[in-house]
Design a protein around this motif. Structure first.
Motif, PDB file in Angstrom:
ATOM      1  N   TYR A 126     -20.909  -7.117  -8.977  1.00 45.67           N
ATOM      2  CA  TYR A 126     -19.864  -7.598  -9.857  1.00 45.67           C
ATOM      3  C   TYR A 126     -18.568  -6.803  -9.695  1.00 45.67           C
ATOM      4  O   TYR A 126     -17.494  -7.328  -9.928  1.00 45.67           O
ATOM      5  CB  TYR A 126     -20.336  -7.576 -11.310  1.00 45.67           C
ATOM      6  CG  TYR A 126     -20.496  -6.203 -11.906  1.00 45.67           C
ATOM      7  CD1 TYR A 126     -19.452  -5.624 -12.595  1.00 45.67           C
ATOM      8  CD2 TYR A 126     -21.674  -5.491 -11.773  1.00 45.67           C
ATOM      9  CE1 TYR A 126     -19.585  -4.359 -13.143  1.00 45.67           C
ATOM     10  CE2 TYR A 126     -21.814  -4.244 -12.324  1.00 45.67           C
ATOM     11  CZ  TYR A 126     -20.765  -3.671 -12.999  1.00 45.67           C
ATOM     12  OH  TYR A 126     -20.897  -2.437 -13.541  1.00 45.67           O
ATOM     13  N   LYS A 127     -18.666  -5.569  -9.281  1.00 47.29           N
ATOM     14  CA  LYS A 127     -17.475  -4.729  -9.121  1.00 47.29           C
ATOM     15  C   LYS A 127     -16.513  -5.290  -8.075  1.00 47.29           C
ATOM     16  O   LYS A 127     -15.327  -5.011  -8.120  1.00 47.29           O
ATOM     17  CB  LYS A 127     -17.873  -3.315  -8.731  1.00 47.29           C
ATOM     18  CG  LYS A 127     -18.623  -2.591  -9.822  1.00 47.29           C
ATOM     19  CD  LYS A 127     -19.035  -1.218  -9.363  1.00 47.29           C
ATOM     20  CE  LYS A 127     -19.878  -0.545 -10.417  1.00 47.29           C
ATOM     21  NZ  LYS A 127     -20.341   0.772  -9.968  1.00 47.29           N
ATOM     22  N   ILE A 138     -21.599 -12.313  -7.683  1.00 46.73           N
ATOM     23  CA  ILE A 138     -22.715 -12.396  -8.624  1.00 46.73           C
ATOM     24  C   ILE A 138     -23.953 -12.887  -7.879  1.00 46.73           C
ATOM     25  O   ILE A 138     -23.840 -13.551  -6.849  1.00 46.73           O
ATOM     26  CB  ILE A 138     -22.420 -13.364  -9.796  1.00 46.73           C
ATOM     27  CG1 ILE A 138     -22.166 -14.790  -9.273  1.00 46.73           C
ATOM     28  CG2 ILE A 138     -21.271 -12.860 -10.638  1.00 46.73           C
ATOM     29  CD1 ILE A 138     -22.242 -15.866 -10.341  1.00 46.73           C
ATOM     30  N   TYR A 173     -25.741 -14.604  -3.030  1.00 47.62           N
ATOM     31  CA  TYR A 173     -24.601 -14.137  -3.825  1.00 47.62           C
ATOM     32  C   TYR A 173     -23.443 -15.112  -3.688  1.00 47.62           C
ATOM     33  O   TYR A 173     -23.321 -15.806  -2.685  1.00 47.62           O
ATOM     34  CB  TYR A 173     -24.164 -12.735  -3.372  1.00 47.62           C
ATOM     35  CG  TYR A 173     -25.108 -11.677  -3.859  1.00 47.62           C
ATOM     36  CD1 TYR A 173     -24.882 -11.041  -5.061  1.00 47.62           C
ATOM     37  CD2 TYR A 173     -26.246 -11.350  -3.142  1.00 47.62           C
ATOM     38  CE1 TYR A 173     -25.750 -10.079  -5.538  1.00 47.62           C
ATOM     39  CE2 TYR A 173     -27.128 -10.394  -3.604  1.00 47.62           C
ATOM     40  CZ  TYR A 173     -26.869  -9.757  -4.792  1.00 47.62           C
ATOM     41  OH  TYR A 173     -27.744  -8.820  -5.264  1.00 47.62           O
ATOM     42  N   LYS A 221     -13.253 -10.921  -9.458  1.00 47.69           N
ATOM     43  CA  LYS A 221     -13.645  -9.720 -10.207  1.00 47.69           C
ATOM     44  C   LYS A 221     -13.750  -9.962 -11.713  1.00 47.69           C
ATOM     45  O   LYS A 221     -14.687  -9.495 -12.352  1.00 47.69           O
ATOM     46  CB  LYS A 221     -12.660  -8.590  -9.934  1.00 47.69           C
ATOM     47  CG  LYS A 221     -12.786  -8.015  -8.549  1.00 47.69           C
ATOM     48  CD  LYS A 221     -11.829  -6.856  -8.366  1.00 47.69           C
ATOM     49  CE  LYS A 221     -11.951  -6.269  -6.984  1.00 47.69           C
ATOM     50  NZ  LYS A 221     -11.043  -5.132  -6.805  1.00 47.69           N
ATOM     51  N   ALA A 272     -16.805 -12.213 -12.503  1.00 50.33           N
ATOM     52  CA  ALA A 272     -18.033 -11.476 -12.209  1.00 50.33           C
ATOM     53  C   ALA A 272     -18.313 -10.436 -13.285  1.00 50.33           C
ATOM     54  O   ALA A 272     -19.463 -10.263 -13.706  1.00 50.33           O
ATOM     55  CB  ALA A 272     -17.942 -10.813 -10.842  1.00 50.33           C
ATOM     56  N   MET A 273     -17.277  -9.761 -13.762  1.00 49.92           N
ATOM     57  CA  MET A 273     -17.453  -8.764 -14.822  1.00 49.92           C
ATOM     58  C   MET A 273     -17.935  -9.424 -16.112  1.00 49.92           C
ATOM     59  O   MET A 273     -18.838  -8.922 -16.781  1.00 49.92           O
ATOM     60  CB  MET A 273     -16.147  -8.023 -15.074  1.00 49.92           C
ATOM     61  CG  MET A 273     -16.232  -7.017 -16.199  1.00 49.92           C
ATOM     62  SD  MET A 273     -17.388  -5.675 -15.883  1.00 49.92           S
ATOM     63  CE  MET A 273     -16.362  -4.631 -14.901  1.00 49.92           C
ATOM     64  N   TYR A 319     -21.604 -10.631 -15.615  1.00 54.86           N
ATOM     65  CA  TYR A 319     -22.507  -9.482 -15.605  1.00 54.86           C
ATOM     66  C   TYR A 319     -22.663  -8.876 -16.998  1.00 54.86           C
ATOM     67  O   TYR A 319     -23.785  -8.647 -17.459  1.00 54.86           O
ATOM     68  CB  TYR A 319     -21.990  -8.431 -14.624  1.00 54.86           C
ATOM     69  CG  TYR A 319     -22.796  -7.169 -14.625  1.00 54.86           C
ATOM     70  CD1 TYR A 319     -24.002  -7.087 -13.938  1.00 54.86           C
ATOM     71  CD2 TYR A 319     -22.375  -6.042 -15.320  1.00 54.86           C
ATOM     72  CE1 TYR A 319     -24.762  -5.932 -13.939  1.00 54.86           C
ATOM     73  CE2 TYR A 319     -23.125  -4.884 -15.336  1.00 54.86           C
ATOM     74  CZ  TYR A 319     -24.308  -4.834 -14.640  1.00 54.86           C
ATOM     75  OH  TYR A 319     -25.060  -3.686 -14.653  1.00 54.86           O
ATOM     76  N   TYR A 321     -21.806 -19.599 -17.744  1.00 56.11           N
ATOM     77  CA  TYR A 321     -20.405 -19.159 -17.752  1.00 56.11           C
ATOM     78  C   TYR A 321     -19.455 -20.357 -17.731  1.00 56.11           C
ATOM     79  O   TYR A 321     -18.512 -20.425 -18.508  1.00 56.11           O
ATOM     80  CB  TYR A 321     -20.141 -18.241 -16.564  1.00 56.11           C
ATOM     81  CG  TYR A 321     -18.722 -17.751 -16.487  1.00 56.11           C
ATOM     82  CD1 TYR A 321     -18.236 -16.827 -17.409  1.00 56.11           C
ATOM     83  CD2 TYR A 321     -17.861 -18.207 -15.499  1.00 56.11           C
ATOM     84  CE1 TYR A 321     -16.926 -16.376 -17.351  1.00 56.11           C
ATOM     85  CE2 TYR A 321     -16.554 -17.757 -15.437  1.00 56.11           C
ATOM     86  CZ  TYR A 321     -16.103 -16.847 -16.359  1.00 56.11           C
ATOM     87  OH  TYR A 321     -14.800 -16.391 -16.294  1.00 56.11           O
TER      88      TYR A 321
END
Length: 53
Positions: A1-2, A6, A26, A31, A34-35, A38, A47
């Protein structure tokens, strides 16, 4: 996620995604997304549904 990726089909979301766990699969979502995915322990379907509300 960084880095914006994902796990597309997590093990605990099989009923939602309709696909068995695939640890190699994946997807790049960016970003920020993904954050959020996560940190809230969501799959991509959850989502996207959240975004529609």
């Amino acid at each position: 996620y960084k880095y914006g990726f994902i796990n597309r089909y997590p093990a605990d979301k099989t009923e939602i995604t309709g696909t068995i766990y695939e640890p190699w699969h994946y997807r790049y979502v960016g970003k920020q997304a993904a954050m959020e995915i996560y940190s809230q322990n969501l799959c991509l379907e959850e989502y996207v549904e959240q975004l529609r509300l």
